[in-house]
Design a protein around this motif. Structure first.
Motif, PDB file in Angstrom:
ATOM      1  N   HIS A   1      -6.319   1.133   7.296  1.00 17.78           N
ATOM      2  CA  HIS A   1      -7.231   0.706   8.356  1.00 17.78           C
ATOM      3  C   HIS A   1      -8.091  -0.475   7.899  1.00 17.78           C
ATOM      4  CE1 HIS A   1      -5.834   3.956  10.670  1.00 17.78           C
ATOM      5  NE2 HIS A   1      -6.592   4.918  10.169  1.00 17.78           N
ATOM      6  N   LEU A   2      -8.513  -0.458   6.632  1.00 18.83           N
ATOM      7  CA  LEU A   2      -9.308  -1.558   6.094  1.00 18.83           C
ATOM      8  C   LEU A   2      -8.531  -2.867   6.162  1.00 18.83           C
ATOM      9  CD1 LEU A   2     -11.746  -2.659   4.446  1.00 18.83           C
ATOM     10  CD2 LEU A   2     -10.507  -1.972   2.381  1.00 18.83           C
ATOM     11  N   HIS A   3      -7.287  -2.848   5.740  1.00 22.88           N
ATOM     12  CA  HIS A   3      -6.489  -4.073   5.721  1.00 22.88           C
ATOM     13  C   HIS A   3      -6.128  -4.522   7.136  1.00 22.88           C
ATOM     14  CE1 HIS A   3      -6.116  -3.053   1.469  1.00 22.88           C
ATOM     15  NE2 HIS A   3      -5.650  -4.264   1.260  1.00 22.88           N
ATOM     16  N   GLU A   4      -5.817  -3.590   8.015  1.00 22.54           N
ATOM     17  CA  GLU A   4      -5.501  -3.979   9.386  1.00 22.54           C
ATOM     18  C   GLU A   4      -6.717  -4.581  10.076  1.00 22.54           C
ATOM     19  OE1 GLU A   4      -1.843  -1.095  10.763  1.00 22.54           O
ATOM     20  OE2 GLU A   4      -3.879  -0.282  10.887  1.00 22.54           O
ATOM     21  N   ALA A   5      -7.898  -4.042   9.808  1.00 19.62           N
ATOM     22  CA  ALA A   5      -9.124  -4.591  10.402  1.00 19.62           C
ATOM     23  C   ALA A   5      -9.392  -6.008   9.907  1.00 19.62           C
ATOM     24  CB  ALA A   5     -10.311  -3.687  10.078  1.00 19.62           C
TER      25      ALA A   5
ATOM     26  N   LEU B   1       0.846  -1.192   0.000  1.00 20.23           N
ATOM     27  CA  LEU B   1       0.000   0.000   0.000  1.00 20.23           C
ATOM     28  C   LEU B   1       0.882   1.242   0.000  1.00 20.23           C
ATOM     29  CD1 LEU B   1      -2.634  -0.942   2.747  1.00 20.23           C
ATOM     30  CD2 LEU B   1      -2.892  -1.145   0.272  1.00 20.23           C
ATOM     31  N   ASP B   2       0.442   2.261  -0.719  1.00 21.07           N
ATOM     32  CA  ASP B   2       1.169   3.522  -0.697  1.00 21.07           C
ATOM     33  C   ASP B   2       1.256   4.049   0.724  1.00 21.07           C
ATOM     34  OD1 ASP B   2       1.558   3.513  -3.414  1.00 21.07           O
ATOM     35  OD2 ASP B   2      -0.202   4.744  -3.847  1.00 21.07           O
ATOM     36  N   ALA B   3       2.375   4.693   1.052  1.00 21.14           N
ATOM     37  CA  ALA B   3       2.521   5.322   2.362  1.00 21.14           C
ATOM     38  C   ALA B   3       1.551   6.487   2.480  1.00 21.14           C
ATOM     39  CB  ALA B   3       3.958   5.789   2.559  1.00 21.14           C
ATOM     40  N   PRO B   4       1.220   6.937   3.693  1.00 17.95           N
ATOM     41  CA  PRO B   4       0.129   7.897   3.912  1.00 17.95           C
ATOM     42  C   PRO B   4       0.245   9.195   3.127  1.00 17.95           C
ATOM     43  CG  PRO B   4       1.086   7.196   5.994  1.00 17.95           C
ATOM     44  CD  PRO B   4       1.861   6.539   4.929  1.00 17.95           C
ATOM     45  N   ASP B   5       1.377   9.899   3.270  1.00 19.58           N
ATOM     46  CA  ASP B   5       1.544  11.179   2.583  1.00 19.58           C
ATOM     47  C   ASP B   5       0.360  12.109   2.823  1.00 19.58           C
ATOM     48  OD1 ASP B   5       3.035  12.923   1.081  1.00 19.58           O
ATOM     49  OD2 ASP B   5       2.134  12.322  -0.821  1.00 19.58           O
ATOM     50  N   ASP B   6      -0.243  11.993   4.016  1.00 18.28           N
ATOM     51  CA  ASP B   6      -1.353  12.867   4.428  1.00 18.28           C
ATOM     52  C   ASP B   6      -2.588  12.749   3.533  1.00 18.28           C
ATOM     53  OD1 ASP B   6       0.148  13.880   6.553  1.00 18.28           O
ATOM     54  OD2 ASP B   6       1.097  15.361   5.245  1.00 18.28           O
ATOM     55  N   ARG B   7      -2.763  11.601   2.890  1.00 18.96           N
ATOM     56  CA  ARG B   7      -3.945  11.399   2.051  1.00 18.96           C
ATOM     57  C   ARG B   7      -4.939  10.503   2.784  1.00 18.96           C
ATOM     58  NH1 ARG B   7      -2.178   9.395  -3.747  1.00 18.96           N
ATOM     59  NH2 ARG B   7      -4.371   8.760  -3.654  1.00 18.96           N
ATOM     60  N   PRO B   8      -6.158  10.976   3.014  1.00 24.81           N
ATOM     61  CA  PRO B   8      -7.150  10.194   3.766  1.00 24.81           C
ATOM     62  C   PRO B   8      -7.444   8.835   3.131  1.00 24.81           C
ATOM     63  CG  PRO B   8      -7.861  12.474   3.546  1.00 24.81           C
ATOM     64  CD  PRO B   8      -6.659  12.323   2.670  1.00 24.81           C
ATOM     65  N   ASP B   9      -7.444   8.741   1.784  1.00 24.04           N
ATOM     66  CA  ASP B   9      -7.766   7.469   1.152  1.00 24.04           C
ATOM     67  C   ASP B   9      -6.710   6.411   1.448  1.00 24.04           C
ATOM     68  OD1 ASP B   9      -5.989   8.988  -0.397  1.00 24.04           O
ATOM     69  OD2 ASP B   9      -6.447   7.823  -2.192  1.00 24.04           O
ATOM     70  N   GLN B  10      -5.443   6.819   1.554  1.00 24.42           N
ATOM     71  CA  GLN B  10      -4.383   5.876   1.871  1.00 24.42           C
ATOM     72  C   GLN B  10      -4.495   5.393   3.311  1.00 24.42           C
ATOM     73  OE1 GLN B  10      -0.967   8.225   0.794  1.00 24.42           O
ATOM     74  NE2 GLN B  10      -1.068   7.638  -1.366  1.00 24.42           N
TER      75      GLN B  10
ATOM     76  N   VAL C   1       1.377  -4.658   9.207  1.00 22.06           N
ATOM     77  CA  VAL C   1       2.438  -3.941   8.495  1.00 22.06           C
ATOM     78  C   VAL C   1       3.779  -4.518   8.933  1.00 22.06           C
ATOM     79  CG1 VAL C   1       3.552  -1.723   8.083  1.00 22.06           C
ATOM     80  CG2 VAL C   1       1.062  -1.830   8.325  1.00 22.06           C
ATOM     81  N   ILE C   2       4.517  -5.075   7.977  1.00 19.78           N
ATOM     82  CA  ILE C   2       5.795  -5.713   8.269  1.00 19.78           C
ATOM     83  C   ILE C   2       6.959  -4.754   8.086  1.00 19.78           C
ATOM     84  CG2 ILE C   2       7.364  -7.566   7.579  1.00 19.78           C
ATOM     85  CD1 ILE C   2       4.832  -8.546   8.985  1.00 19.78           C
ATOM     86  N   ASP C   3       6.886  -3.923   7.050  1.00 24.03           N
ATOM     87  CA  ASP C   3       8.024  -3.068   6.745  1.00 24.03           C
ATOM     88  C   ASP C   3       7.592  -1.907   5.861  1.00 24.03           C
ATOM     89  OD1 ASP C   3      10.678  -2.145   6.563  1.00 24.03           O
ATOM     90  OD2 ASP C   3      11.453  -4.182   6.336  1.00 24.03           O
ATOM     91  N   GLN C   4       8.484  -0.941   5.724  1.00 23.48           N
ATOM     92  CA  GLN C   4       8.328   0.163   4.782  1.00 23.48           C
ATOM     93  C   GLN C   4       9.246  -0.105   3.591  1.00 23.48           C
ATOM     94  OE1 GLN C   4       6.354   2.916   5.162  1.00 23.48           O
ATOM     95  NE2 GLN C   4       5.581   2.325   7.173  1.00 23.48           N
ATOM     96  N   LEU C   5       8.721   0.044   2.384  1.00 27.23           N
ATOM     97  CA  LEU C   5       9.502  -0.159   1.171  1.00 27.23           C
ATOM     98  C   LEU C   5       9.876   1.197   0.597  1.00 27.23           C
ATOM     99  CD1 LEU C   5       7.350  -2.968  -0.509  1.00 27.23           C
ATOM    100  CD2 LEU C   5       9.335  -3.241   0.985  1.00 27.23           C
ATOM    101  N   HIS C   6      11.174   1.464   0.468  1.00 33.07           N
ATOM    102  CA  HIS C   6      11.656   2.742  -0.052  1.00 33.07           C
ATOM    103  C   HIS C   6      12.375   2.518  -1.379  1.00 33.07           C
ATOM    104  CE1 HIS C   6      11.885   4.950   4.116  1.00 33.07           C
ATOM    105  NE2 HIS C   6      10.728   4.334   3.923  1.00 33.07           N
ATOM    106  N   THR C   7      12.089   3.357  -2.347  1.00 35.81           N
ATOM    107  CA  THR C   7      12.909   3.415  -3.559  1.00 35.81           C
ATOM    108  C   THR C   7      13.840   4.617  -3.434  1.00 35.81           C
ATOM    109  OG1 THR C   7      11.258   4.749  -4.734  1.00 35.81           O
ATOM    110  CG2 THR C   7      11.081   2.359  -4.931  1.00 35.81           C
ATOM    111  N   TYR C   8      14.961   4.551  -4.152  1.00 35.27           N
ATOM    112  CA  TYR C   8      16.017   5.561  -3.992  1.00 35.27           C
ATOM    113  C   TYR C   8      16.500   6.081  -5.331  1.00 35.27           C
ATOM    114  CZ  TYR C   8      16.481   4.054   0.880  1.00 35.27           C
ATOM    115  OH  TYR C   8      16.233   3.768   2.206  1.00 35.27           O
ATOM    116  N   THR C   9      16.995   7.319  -5.327  1.00 34.25           N
ATOM    117  CA  THR C   9      17.602   7.917  -6.515  1.00 34.25           C
ATOM    118  C   THR C   9      18.869   8.659  -6.109  1.00 34.25           C
ATOM    119  OG1 THR C   9      15.497   8.182  -7.680  1.00 34.25           O
ATOM    120  CG2 THR C   9      17.301   9.617  -8.375  1.00 34.25           C
ATOM    121  N   ARG C  10      19.878   8.565  -6.968  1.00 34.08           N
ATOM    122  CA  ARG C  10      21.128   9.302  -6.778  1.00 34.08           C
ATOM    123  C   ARG C  10      21.442  10.042  -8.071  1.00 34.08           C
ATOM    124  NH1 ARG C  10      26.680   8.836  -7.781  1.00 34.08           N
ATOM    125  NH2 ARG C  10      28.052   9.398  -6.047  1.00 34.08           N
TER     126      ARG C  10
END
Length: 276
Positions: A256-260, A242-251, A265-274
């Motif tokens: 909450h739907l999936h946790e219910a 699932l997309d991280a929150p980023d202050d969006r109510p739908d996210q 939540v096992i981990d946060q997935l980050h992509t990176y750029t250099r």
């Protein structure tokens, strides 16, 4: 075979067939809950998918005694000429190993923008699981990479799930593999649908879930029915991103739907750029 020294008594060379067992051991040490075991065939797919012989490669980090200490796969994106650090595995409590592999990869890719963990591979979804891979995370940041996108990795065990009854569900095979689940009212009205990946060793990925505009309040019913149908077919593990929150109510609502429904939540997935 070309061998490059990257430290005292440590070398990098091209992956060869004799390295397969050691590389699989490194990959398995980093598997997140709900991910199936990586077979030699899956490893071959991860090694070769999407790249020609000149576009990149896979290299291993080797000690003076011949022990495989780490592995990295990289490529050059054909469309925009950016570099791709596709995946990397080594002991996470040995940050210097990740640092050596990343430094070597940057030298191989040359002066260009480089993205890390930006695309899914046969080994897993896009994004580095930063909680479980702290050494690799620190090494990326030390080498000038910045996180550009965040997602959550969720997992649910289904073998203790209790049945829930609601409406009528049809689980049908998708032409390209995996399943579609359609939830209908008893009069045939479509409520929603979900897309599930093809099962591998009793595990699946919930790729997406959608509801009819007038049925948003039935999200729990659709997700619950989806999970029960999967459990009835012998599925034990289901994961989703699932997309991280980023202050969006739908996210937040999706989380909450999936946790219910029993996801964790096992981990946060980050992509990176250099940038060069």
């Amino acid at each position: 075979m070309t061998v490059t020294s990257v430290g005292t008594g440590v070398w990098v060379r091209r992956f060869s067939g004799g390295d397969r067992a050691a590389v699989l051991e490194l990959v398995h040490a980093d598997l997140l809950p709900g991910r199936p075991a990586v077979t030699p065939a899956v490893l071959e797919e991860a090694l070769h998918a999407g790249m020609g012989p000149e576009a990149g490669g896979c290299e291993v980090l080797v000690s003076a005694g011949g022990t495989i200490l780490g592995v990295v796969s990289y490529a050059v994106h054909a469309q925009d000429n950016t570099g791709m650090l596709r995946w990397l595995h080594c002991a996470e409590d040995e940050q210097h190993l990740a640092d050596m592999l990343i430094t070597h990869t940057l030298a191989r890719l040359g002066r260009r923008t480089v993205h890390a963990y930006a695309e899914p591979t046969a080994l897993g979804p896009a994004g580095l699981p930063v909680r479980n891979r702290p050494g690799t995370r620190r090494a990326l940041e030390t080498r000038g990479f910045s996180a550009t996108d965040h997602a959550r990795y969720l997992h649910h065990r289904l073998d203790t799930l209790s049945p829930r009854l609601y409406g009528i569900a049809d689980l049908v095979q998708h032409p390209y593999g995996g399943w579609h689940l359609y939830l209908r009212e008893r009069d045939g009205t479509r409520i929603g649908e979900a897309r599930i990946s093809a099962p591998v060793d009793g595990t699946v990925v919930l790729e997406w879930l959608t509801l009819a505009p007038k049925c948003q309040h039935l999200g729990h019913a659709l997700l619950g029915k989806c999970l029960v149908n999967l459990a009835d077919r012998g599925i034990v593990h289901v994961t989703t991103c699932l997309d991280a929150p980023d202050d969006r109510p739908d996210q937040e609502a999706a989380l909450h739907l999936h946790e219910a429904a029993g996801f964790t939540v096992i981990d946060q997935l980050h992509t990176y750029t250099r940038c060069p």
